[in-house]
Enzyme design. Structure first.
Site, PDB file in Angstrom:
ATOM      1  N   LYS A  44       0.812   4.754  -4.235  1.00 50.85           N
ATOM      2  CA  LYS A  44       0.935   3.652  -5.203  1.00 50.85           C
ATOM      3  C   LYS A  44       2.074   3.916  -6.188  1.00 50.85           C
ATOM      4  O   LYS A  44       2.962   3.085  -6.363  1.00 50.85           O
ATOM      5  CB  LYS A  44      -0.389   3.457  -5.977  1.00 50.85           C
ATOM      6  CG  LYS A  44      -1.590   3.141  -5.094  1.00 50.85           C
ATOM      7  CD  LYS A  44      -2.843   2.915  -5.895  1.00 50.85           C
ATOM      8  CE  LYS A  44      -3.395   4.151  -6.587  1.00 50.85           C
ATOM      9  NZ  LYS A  44      -3.913   5.196  -5.704  1.00 50.85           N
ATOM     10  N   ARG A  79     -10.562  -1.381 -10.262  1.00 49.44           N
ATOM     11  CA  ARG A  79     -11.200  -0.534  -9.250  1.00 49.44           C
ATOM     12  C   ARG A  79     -12.670  -0.882  -9.094  1.00 49.44           C
ATOM     13  O   ARG A  79     -13.412  -0.144  -8.447  1.00 49.44           O
ATOM     14  CB  ARG A  79     -11.093   0.941  -9.644  1.00 49.44           C
ATOM     15  CG  ARG A  79      -9.671   1.404  -9.626  1.00 49.44           C
ATOM     16  CD  ARG A  79      -9.579   2.911  -9.616  1.00 49.44           C
ATOM     17  NE  ARG A  79      -8.235   3.271 -10.001  1.00 49.44           N
ATOM     18  CZ  ARG A  79      -7.593   4.319  -9.574  1.00 49.44           C
ATOM     19  NH1 ARG A  79      -8.162   5.161  -8.766  1.00 49.44           N
ATOM     20  NH2 ARG A  79      -6.364   4.548  -9.979  1.00 49.44           N
ATOM     21  N   ARG A  92       1.447  17.377  -4.160  1.00 49.83           N
ATOM     22  CA  ARG A  92       2.151  16.534  -5.151  1.00 49.83           C
ATOM     23  C   ARG A  92       2.521  17.330  -6.412  1.00 49.83           C
ATOM     24  O   ARG A  92       1.765  18.135  -6.910  1.00 49.83           O
ATOM     25  CB  ARG A  92       1.272  15.365  -5.579  1.00 49.83           C
ATOM     26  CG  ARG A  92       1.914  14.619  -6.755  1.00 49.83           C
ATOM     27  CD  ARG A  92       1.256  13.372  -7.155  1.00 49.83           C
ATOM     28  NE  ARG A  92      -0.178  13.441  -7.162  1.00 49.83           N
ATOM     29  CZ  ARG A  92      -0.953  12.365  -7.125  1.00 49.83           C
ATOM     30  NH1 ARG A  92      -0.416  11.174  -7.076  1.00 49.83           N
ATOM     31  NH2 ARG A  92      -2.251  12.497  -7.136  1.00 49.83           N
ATOM     32  N   ARG A  98      -1.056  17.950 -11.402  1.00 54.25           N
ATOM     33  CA  ARG A  98      -2.138  17.277 -12.130  1.00 54.25           C
ATOM     34  C   ARG A  98      -3.439  18.058 -12.059  1.00 54.25           C
ATOM     35  O   ARG A  98      -3.720  18.666 -11.030  1.00 54.25           O
ATOM     36  CB  ARG A  98      -2.359  15.888 -11.517  1.00 54.25           C
ATOM     37  CG  ARG A  98      -1.811  14.779 -12.365  1.00 54.25           C
ATOM     38  CD  ARG A  98      -1.724  13.503 -11.627  1.00 54.25           C
ATOM     39  NE  ARG A  98      -3.019  13.016 -11.123  1.00 54.25           N
ATOM     40  CZ  ARG A  98      -3.170  11.834 -10.528  1.00 54.25           C
ATOM     41  NH1 ARG A  98      -2.129  11.046 -10.387  1.00 54.25           N
ATOM     42  NH2 ARG A  98      -4.341  11.452 -10.096  1.00 54.25           N
ATOM     43  N   ARG A 133     -12.561  11.919  -5.412  1.00 48.53           N
ATOM     44  CA  ARG A 133     -11.850  10.668  -5.755  1.00 48.53           C
ATOM     45  C   ARG A 133     -11.869   9.692  -4.575  1.00 48.53           C
ATOM     46  O   ARG A 133     -12.005   8.489  -4.746  1.00 48.53           O
ATOM     47  CB  ARG A 133     -10.398  10.980  -6.164  1.00 48.53           C
ATOM     48  CG  ARG A 133     -10.293  11.497  -7.594  1.00 48.53           C
ATOM     49  CD  ARG A 133      -9.077  12.365  -7.820  1.00 48.53           C
ATOM     50  NE  ARG A 133      -7.805  11.735  -7.562  1.00 48.53           N
ATOM     51  CZ  ARG A 133      -6.664  12.411  -7.382  1.00 48.53           C
ATOM     52  NH1 ARG A 133      -6.654  13.730  -7.447  1.00 48.53           N
ATOM     53  NH2 ARG A 133      -5.553  11.773  -7.166  1.00 48.53           N
TER      54      ARG A 133
HETATM   55  P1  AP5 Z   1       1.656   8.927  -5.191  1.00 47.51           P
HETATM   56  O1  AP5 Z   1       2.680   7.865  -5.115  1.00 47.51           O
HETATM   57  O2  AP5 Z   1       1.595   9.782  -6.422  1.00 47.51           O
HETATM   58  O3  AP5 Z   1       0.197   8.329  -4.849  1.00 47.51           O
HETATM   59  P2  AP5 Z   1      -0.797   7.447  -5.720  1.00 47.51           P
HETATM   60  O4  AP5 Z   1      -1.410   6.467  -4.784  1.00 47.51           O
HETATM   61  O5  AP5 Z   1      -0.120   6.930  -6.948  1.00 47.51           O
HETATM   62  O6  AP5 Z   1      -1.879   8.564  -6.037  1.00 47.51           O
HETATM   63  P3  AP5 Z   1      -2.792   8.880  -7.276  1.00 47.51           P
HETATM   64  O7  AP5 Z   1      -3.387  10.234  -6.965  1.00 47.51           O
HETATM   65  O8  AP5 Z   1      -2.050   8.764  -8.557  1.00 47.51           O
HETATM   66  O9  AP5 Z   1      -3.909   7.831  -7.155  1.00 47.51           O
HETATM   67  P4  AP5 Z   1      -5.307   7.942  -7.780  1.00 47.51           P
HETATM   68  O10 AP5 Z   1      -5.814   6.576  -7.573  1.00 47.51           O
HETATM   69  O11 AP5 Z   1      -6.141   9.059  -7.262  1.00 47.51           O
HETATM   70  O12 AP5 Z   1      -4.996   8.408  -9.271  1.00 47.51           O
HETATM   71  P5  AP5 Z   1      -4.788   7.630 -10.617  1.00 47.51           P
HETATM   72  O13 AP5 Z   1      -3.787   8.355 -11.409  1.00 47.51           O
HETATM   73  O14 AP5 Z   1      -4.591   6.189 -10.399  1.00 47.51           O
HETATM   74  O15 AP5 Z   1       1.862   9.858  -3.891  1.00 47.51           O
HETATM   75  C1  AP5 Z   1       1.071  11.001  -3.678  1.00 47.51           C
HETATM   76  C2  AP5 Z   1       1.916  12.108  -3.020  1.00 47.51           C
HETATM   77  O16 AP5 Z   1       2.298  11.685  -1.710  1.00 47.51           O
HETATM   78  C3  AP5 Z   1       3.223  12.430  -3.762  1.00 47.51           C
HETATM   79  O17 AP5 Z   1       3.463  13.798  -3.689  1.00 47.51           O
HETATM   80  C4  AP5 Z   1       4.298  11.634  -2.999  1.00 47.51           C
HETATM   81  O18 AP5 Z   1       5.563  12.254  -3.066  1.00 47.51           O
HETATM   82  C5  AP5 Z   1       3.729  11.627  -1.581  1.00 47.51           C
HETATM   83  N1  AP5 Z   1       4.051  10.382  -0.872  1.00 47.51           N
HETATM   84  C6  AP5 Z   1       3.987   9.115  -1.367  1.00 47.51           C
HETATM   85  N2  AP5 Z   1       4.351   8.216  -0.413  1.00 47.51           N
HETATM   86  C7  AP5 Z   1       4.622   8.962   0.714  1.00 47.51           C
HETATM   87  C8  AP5 Z   1       5.025   8.619   2.046  1.00 47.51           C
HETATM   88  N3  AP5 Z   1       5.217   7.348   2.411  1.00 47.51           N
HETATM   89  N4  AP5 Z   1       5.185   9.636   2.934  1.00 47.51           N
HETATM   90  C9  AP5 Z   1       4.989  10.939   2.583  1.00 47.51           C
HETATM   91  N5  AP5 Z   1       4.607  11.319   1.317  1.00 47.51           N
HETATM   92  C10 AP5 Z   1       4.431  10.338   0.414  1.00 47.51           C
HETATM   93  O19 AP5 Z   1      -6.236   7.829 -11.267  1.00 47.51           O
HETATM   94  C11 AP5 Z   1      -6.672   9.122 -11.650  1.00 47.51           C
HETATM   95  C12 AP5 Z   1      -8.084   9.042 -12.199  1.00 47.51           C
HETATM   96  O20 AP5 Z   1      -8.105   8.199 -13.368  1.00 47.51           O
HETATM   97  C13 AP5 Z   1      -9.142   8.428 -11.263  1.00 47.51           C
HETATM   98  O21 AP5 Z   1      -9.676   9.392 -10.383  1.00 47.51           O
HETATM   99  C14 AP5 Z   1     -10.166   7.897 -12.279  1.00 47.51           C
HETATM  100  O22 AP5 Z   1     -10.988   8.954 -12.761  1.00 47.51           O
HETATM  101  C15 AP5 Z   1      -9.298   7.428 -13.425  1.00 47.51           C
HETATM  102  N6  AP5 Z   1      -8.937   5.990 -13.290  1.00 47.51           N
HETATM  103  C16 AP5 Z   1      -7.728   5.467 -12.957  1.00 47.51           C
HETATM  104  N7  AP5 Z   1      -7.777   4.123 -12.929  1.00 47.51           N
HETATM  105  C17 AP5 Z   1      -9.041   3.776 -13.252  1.00 47.51           C
HETATM  106  C18 AP5 Z   1      -9.735   2.532 -13.374  1.00 47.51           C
HETATM  107  N8  AP5 Z   1      -9.124   1.352 -13.130  1.00 47.51           N
HETATM  108  N9  AP5 Z   1     -11.034   2.555 -13.731  1.00 47.51           N
HETATM  109  C19 AP5 Z   1     -11.687   3.716 -13.976  1.00 47.51           C
HETATM  110  N10 AP5 Z   1     -11.101   4.939 -13.862  1.00 47.51           N
HETATM  111  C20 AP5 Z   1      -9.792   4.969 -13.500  1.00 47.51           C
END
Ligand code: AP5
Length: 221
Positions: free
Chosen positions: A10, A86, A121, A150, A161
Site C-alpha cells: 500500500k 478497516r 522492510r 518498525r 496483523r
Molecule cells: P509497503 O508498501 O510498506 O506495504 P504496506 O501495505 O504499506 O504495509 P504495512 O505493513 O504498512 O501495512 P499494515 O496494514 O500492516 O500497516 P499500517 O501501518 O497500515 O511494503 C512492504 C514491503 O514490501 C516493503 O519493504 C516494500 O519495499 C516491499 N514491497 C512493496 N511492494 C513490493 C513489490 N511489488 N514487490 C516486492 N516488494 C515489494 O498499520 C499498522 C498498525 O496500525 C495496524 O496493525 C493497526 O494496529 C494500526 N492501524 C492502522 N490503521 C488502522 C485502522 N484504520 N484502524 C485501526 N487500527 C489501525
C-alpha cells in the site's frame, strides 16, 4: 482508497500515485505512529494495540482520520486514504460525513510473500522512503546505515496483523463492492503501478467528461 493485507505494498504504491497525481497521502498507520512517537495519551494507548497486531479502537482512529481528511490540502488536491477503513464501523463513519472514494484499490498478495516483505522492510527516517533489504535495497551505504525497522515488523506480529486483516476485510469490501479494483500485488512494483495508473487515468477521464457535459435540460433554470 487503497487497501490490502500487511505489507501488500500500500505505502509503496501510494508513493507512486502521489508523485504522479499530486493527491494528499493519508496513511492511518503513519498517523498512529506519529502519535506514538509524540508520546501522546492516544499514542500510548494505540501502541498497545499495534504491538499486538490488533485494530486500534475507533475512538482514536476515526477522529484522527476525519480531521486529516477535512484539512484544506486534502480538500483542494484530493486524497488517497491508505489503511482506512478497516472495519464496517470505520466505513460508516465516513458515510456519515458523505465522504466516498472514487475507487477502492485492493492489493492481492499471497500470505507467505507478505511475511517475507514484512521482515525485510526498512524505512529511511530522512526521506520517509520504504525499502526492502532484498527486493528494493537502499541506493548506497550512507542510506543503508540509517535505515530503521518498525516495532511491529517481526514475523510473529505480522501473522497477528494478517489474522486481524482477514477478520475484517470482508465487511469493508462489501461496503465498496461496486468500486473495488482488485490488483495482483505480487509483481514488480512498477507493474502493479502501471495497472493502477491505467484505472486512475480512466476514472479521471470519465470525471472530466462528466464535468464538461452540458447540464440536463430538466435542471436548467
Ligand atoms: P509497503 O508498501 O510498506 O506495504 P504496506 O501495505 O504499506 O504495509 P504495512 O505493513 O504498512 O501495512 P499494515 O496494514 O500492516 O500497516 P499500517 O501501518 O497500515 O511494503 C512492504 C514491503 O514490501 C516493503 O519493504 C516494500 O519495499 C516491499 N514491497 C512493496 N511492494 C513490493 C513489490 N511489488 N514487490 C516486492 N516488494 C515489494 O498499520 C499498522 C498498525 O496500525 C495496524 O496493525 C493497526 O494496529 C494500526 N492501524 C492502522 N490503521 C488502522 C485502522 N484504520 N484502524 C485501526 N487500527 C489501525
Amino acid at each position: 482508497m487503497i487497501s490490502g493485507a500487511p505489507a501488500s505494498g500500500k505505502g509503496t504504491q501510494c508513493e507512486l500515485i502521489k508523485e504522479k497525481y499530486g493527491v494528499v497521502h493519508i496513511s492511518a498507520g503513519d498517523l498512529l505512529r506519529a502519535e506514538v512517537a509524540a508520546g501522546t495519551e492516544n499514542g500510548k494507548r494505540a501502541k498497545e494495540y499495534m504491538a499486538k497486531g490488533m485494530l486500534v479502537p475507533d475512538e482514536i482512529v476515526v477522529m484522527m482520520v476525519k480531521e486529516r481528511l477535512l484539512q484544506r490540502d486534502a480538500e483542494e488536491n484530493g486524497w488517497l486514504l491508505d489503511g482506512y477503513p478497516r472495519s464496517l464501523s470505520q466505513a460508516m463513519a465516513l458515510e456519515d460525513l458523505e465522504i466516498r472514494p472514487d475507487i477502492f484499490i485492493l492489493l492481492d498478495v499471497p500470505d507467505e510473500i507478505l511475511i517475507e516483505r514484512v521482515v525485510g522492510r526498512r524505512r529511511d527516517p530522512v526521506t520517509g522512503r520504504i525499502y526492502h533489504l532484498e527486493y528494493s535495497p537502499p541506493e548506497n551505504e550512507e542510506i543503508a546505515a540509517r535505515l530503521t525497522q518498525r516495532f511491529d515488523d517481526t514475523e510473529e506480529k505480522a501473522r497477528l496483523r494478517l489474522q486481524t486483516h482477514y477478520q475484517n476485510v470482508e465487511s469493508v469490501l462489501s461496503e465498496y463492492e461496486e468500486i473495488t479494483f482488485k490488483v495482483n500485488g505480487n509483481a514488480p512494483k512498477e507493474e502493479v503501478f502501471a495497472k493502477i495508473d491505467k484505472t486512475l487515468a480512466s476514472i479521471l477521464e470519465k470525471k472530466s467528461e462528466k464535468d464538461s457535459a452540458p447540464a440536463p435540460a430538466g435542471l436548467a433554470h
